[in-house]
Motif scaffolding. Structure first.
Motif, short mmCIF file in Angstrom:
data_model
loop_
_atom_site.label_atom_id
_atom_site.label_comp_id
_atom_site.label_asym_id
_atom_site.label_seq_id
_atom_site.Cartn_x
_atom_site.Cartn_y
_atom_site.Cartn_z
N ASP A 109 -18.19 15.70 -113.71
CA ASP A 109 -17.07 15.65 -112.77
C ASP A 109 -17.11 16.80 -111.77
O ASP A 109 -17.53 17.91 -112.09
CB ASP A 109 -15.74 15.67 -113.52
CG ASP A 109 -14.57 15.27 -112.64
OD1 ASP A 109 -14.79 14.53 -111.67
OD2 ASP A 109 -13.44 15.70 -112.92
N THR A 110 -16.67 16.51 -110.56
CA THR A 110 -16.63 17.50 -109.48
C THR A 110 -15.28 17.36 -108.75
O THR A 110 -15.15 16.58 -107.82
CB THR A 110 -17.79 17.30 -108.49
OG1 THR A 110 -17.83 15.92 -108.07
CG2 THR A 110 -19.13 17.66 -109.12
N PRO A 111 -14.27 18.13 -109.17
CA PRO A 111 -12.91 17.97 -108.63
C PRO A 111 -12.71 18.59 -107.25
O PRO A 111 -13.52 19.40 -106.78
CB PRO A 111 -12.05 18.69 -109.67
CG PRO A 111 -12.96 19.72 -110.25
CD PRO A 111 -14.33 19.10 -110.27
N LYS A 112 -11.62 18.22 -106.63
CA LYS A 112 -11.23 18.79 -105.34
C LYS A 112 -10.72 20.22 -105.53
O LYS A 112 -10.04 20.52 -106.50
CB LYS A 112 -10.11 17.97 -104.69
CG LYS A 112 -10.44 16.52 -104.42
CD LYS A 112 -9.19 15.81 -103.88
CE LYS A 112 -9.42 14.33 -103.72
NZ LYS A 112 -8.21 13.61 -103.25
N THR B 197 -18.84 9.94 -104.22
CA THR B 197 -17.46 10.30 -104.56
C THR B 197 -17.10 11.67 -103.99
O THR B 197 -15.97 11.87 -103.51
CB THR B 197 -17.27 10.31 -106.09
OG1 THR B 197 -17.45 8.98 -106.58
CG2 THR B 197 -15.89 10.81 -106.48
N GLN B 198 -18.03 12.60 -104.01
CA GLN B 198 -17.78 13.91 -103.41
C GLN B 198 -17.43 13.78 -101.93
O GLN B 198 -16.47 14.40 -101.45
CB GLN B 198 -18.99 14.82 -103.58
CG GLN B 198 -19.19 15.33 -104.99
CD GLN B 198 -20.23 16.42 -105.06
OE1 GLN B 198 -20.98 16.67 -104.11
NE2 GLN B 198 -20.29 17.10 -106.18
N ARG C 75 -13.99 12.31 -101.56
CA ARG C 75 -12.93 13.27 -101.88
C ARG C 75 -12.76 14.29 -100.74
O ARG C 75 -11.64 14.73 -100.46
CB ARG C 75 -13.25 13.98 -103.20
CG ARG C 75 -13.06 13.08 -104.41
CD ARG C 75 -13.47 13.76 -105.72
NE ARG C 75 -13.15 12.90 -106.86
CZ ARG C 75 -13.46 13.18 -108.12
NH1 ARG C 75 -14.10 14.32 -108.41
NH2 ARG C 75 -13.13 12.35 -109.09
N ASN D 30 -4.86 24.91 -104.65
CA ASN D 30 -5.11 24.92 -106.11
C ASN D 30 -6.28 25.79 -106.53
O ASN D 30 -6.70 25.76 -107.68
CB ASN D 30 -5.33 23.49 -106.61
CG ASN D 30 -6.69 22.92 -106.18
OD1 ASN D 30 -7.31 23.42 -105.25
ND2 ASN D 30 -7.13 21.87 -106.86
N ILE E 119 -15.42 20.77 -102.71
CA ILE E 119 -15.59 20.08 -103.99
C ILE E 119 -16.24 21.06 -104.95
O ILE E 119 -17.26 21.67 -104.63
CB ILE E 119 -16.47 18.82 -103.84
CG1 ILE E 119 -15.90 17.88 -102.77
CG2 ILE E 119 -16.61 18.12 -105.18
CD1 ILE E 119 -14.53 17.33 -103.08
N TYR E 120 -15.63 21.21 -106.12
CA TYR E 120 -16.10 22.21 -107.08
C TYR E 120 -17.23 21.64 -107.92
O TYR E 120 -17.06 20.64 -108.62
CB TYR E 120 -14.94 22.64 -107.97
CG TYR E 120 -15.17 23.94 -108.71
CD1 TYR E 120 -14.97 25.16 -108.08
CD2 TYR E 120 -15.57 23.94 -110.04
CE1 TYR E 120 -15.17 26.36 -108.74
CE2 TYR E 120 -15.77 25.13 -110.72
CZ TYR E 120 -15.57 26.34 -110.06
OH TYR E 120 -15.77 27.52 -110.73
N GLN E 121 -18.39 22.29 -107.86
CA GLN E 121 -19.57 21.80 -108.59
C GLN E 121 -20.32 22.98 -109.18
O GLN E 121 -20.62 23.95 -108.47
CB GLN E 121 -20.48 21.01 -107.64
CG GLN E 121 -21.76 20.51 -108.30
CD GLN E 121 -22.62 19.70 -107.35
OE1 GLN E 121 -22.10 18.88 -106.59
NE2 GLN E 121 -23.92 19.91 -107.38
#
Length: 320
Positions: free
Chosen positions: A303-306, A139-140, A143, A311, A272-274
């Motif tokens: 979860d690891t968002p964009k 998924t990372q 994204r 942003n 990707i924020y992890q």
């Protein structure tokens, strides 16, 4: 099919599970961890520190913390040593997703539950693993492809852009999965973008800079760079700066402090924020849950968002 879920980590849950185990087994949980390579980057260094702090904060947990230094043979020997010490559970951050399977199987045969952390082992070893705790690397990668495609569309070059790809350590599951996620998703969202070359950067900034230097000599037209993490991405950025090649869109996965700073400077587009702290706490939580007899899904993802220049104000600067 293996089940999956997104997990949150709480110290209270760790303590409660440890207490239940101690009551039924007459002592604290003895958990061993063998890590991949703590010295290779700040993510793994921060992970180890967070893991030790979480374990030390819980009287119901005793830990043996080991580091393989990137050496598969050393990690296998560490697995065998933990088995001999008769630990209650083993957490492994694999140096190589396939090579460690025999050692994982040996632990399973000894009745010791194995939790894989951060980067999963190869699928043929899944039967010997109780649970995986970490990010969804496919998924990372997907994204990251979306971040890059969106930027190309904003620039109006989605029908002609050329991209180079710098991957992590060959044979390492995280590298394989992030590459697959990116390579599968990019043609779906930007079918006319071309990936002209792919080379490993081994999670190393200096090597990735050298890889990018070679790309810049070989290709006159490079519109985007995807790197398996920001450490490598910033290495590529440094090469482009030194060569005076402007206008390249850099996208990574796992937002390092150097990537965050480069984004703030306007040089690096997205990632990707992890969190390595969440990663470490999730691994310990999963081990405690397993030993406490709780139902634990095979895939425990956090979860690891964009994160992009647009942003990044919503996110704190990474500590690693």
């Amino acid at each position: 099919m293996k089940t999956k879920t997104i997990i949150a980590v709480t110290t209270a849950a760790v303590t409660l599970g440890g207490a239940a185990f101690a009551e039924s087994h007459g002592g604290a949980m003895k958990i061993g961890i063998t890590q991949n390579n703590v010295g290779v980057d700040s993510y793994q260094t921060t992970y180890e520190k967070a893991f030790i702090e979480a374990a030390e904060g819980n009287d119901m947990v005793e830990t043996i913390v080991l580091d393989a230094g990137g050496d598969v043979a050393r990690q296998i020997a560490q697995m065998e040593d933990l088995i001999q010490q008769d630990v209650d559970a083993i957490i492994i951050w694999p140096t190589n997703g396939e090579a460690v399977i025999p050692a994982v199987r040996k632990a399973h045969q000894a009745g010791i539950p194995v939790i894989v952390t951060n980067s999963n082992i190869a699928e043929q070893g899944f039967d010997f693993v109780k649970s995986f705790s970490g990010p969804d690397n496919i998924t990372q990668g997907a994204r990251s492809a979306e971040i890059m495609c969106d930027k190309f569309k904003e620039m109006g070059i989605e029908d002609e852009a050329q991209v180079v790809h710098i991957t992590g350590q060959p044979g390492y599951t995280t590298a394989i999965e992030r590459a697959k996620g990116f390579e599968d998703r990019l043609p779906e969202v930007c079918p006319n973008v071309t990936v002209v070359d792919t080379q490993p950067g081994d999670w190393n900034r200096e090597k990735s800079q050298q890889v990018m230097e070679a790309f810049l000599v070989k290709y006159d037209d490079i519109d985007g760079v995807y790197a398996g993490d920001d450490n490598m991405g910033v290495g590529a950025l440094n090469a482009a700066k030194a060569a005076g090649r402007d206008g390249i869109i850099f996208v990574g996965a796992t937002n390092f402090a150097v990537g965050y700073e480069a984004m703030a400077a306007g040089d690096y587009w997205g990632s990707i924020y992890q969190s390595p702290v969440d990663d470490a706490k999730a691994a310990l939580q999963t081990a405690v849950d397993v030993l406490s007899g709780e139902e634990v899904p095979f895939l425990n993802y956090f979860d690891t968002p964009k994160i992009t220049q647009d942003n990044m104000g919503d996110f704190t600067k990474p500590v690693f």
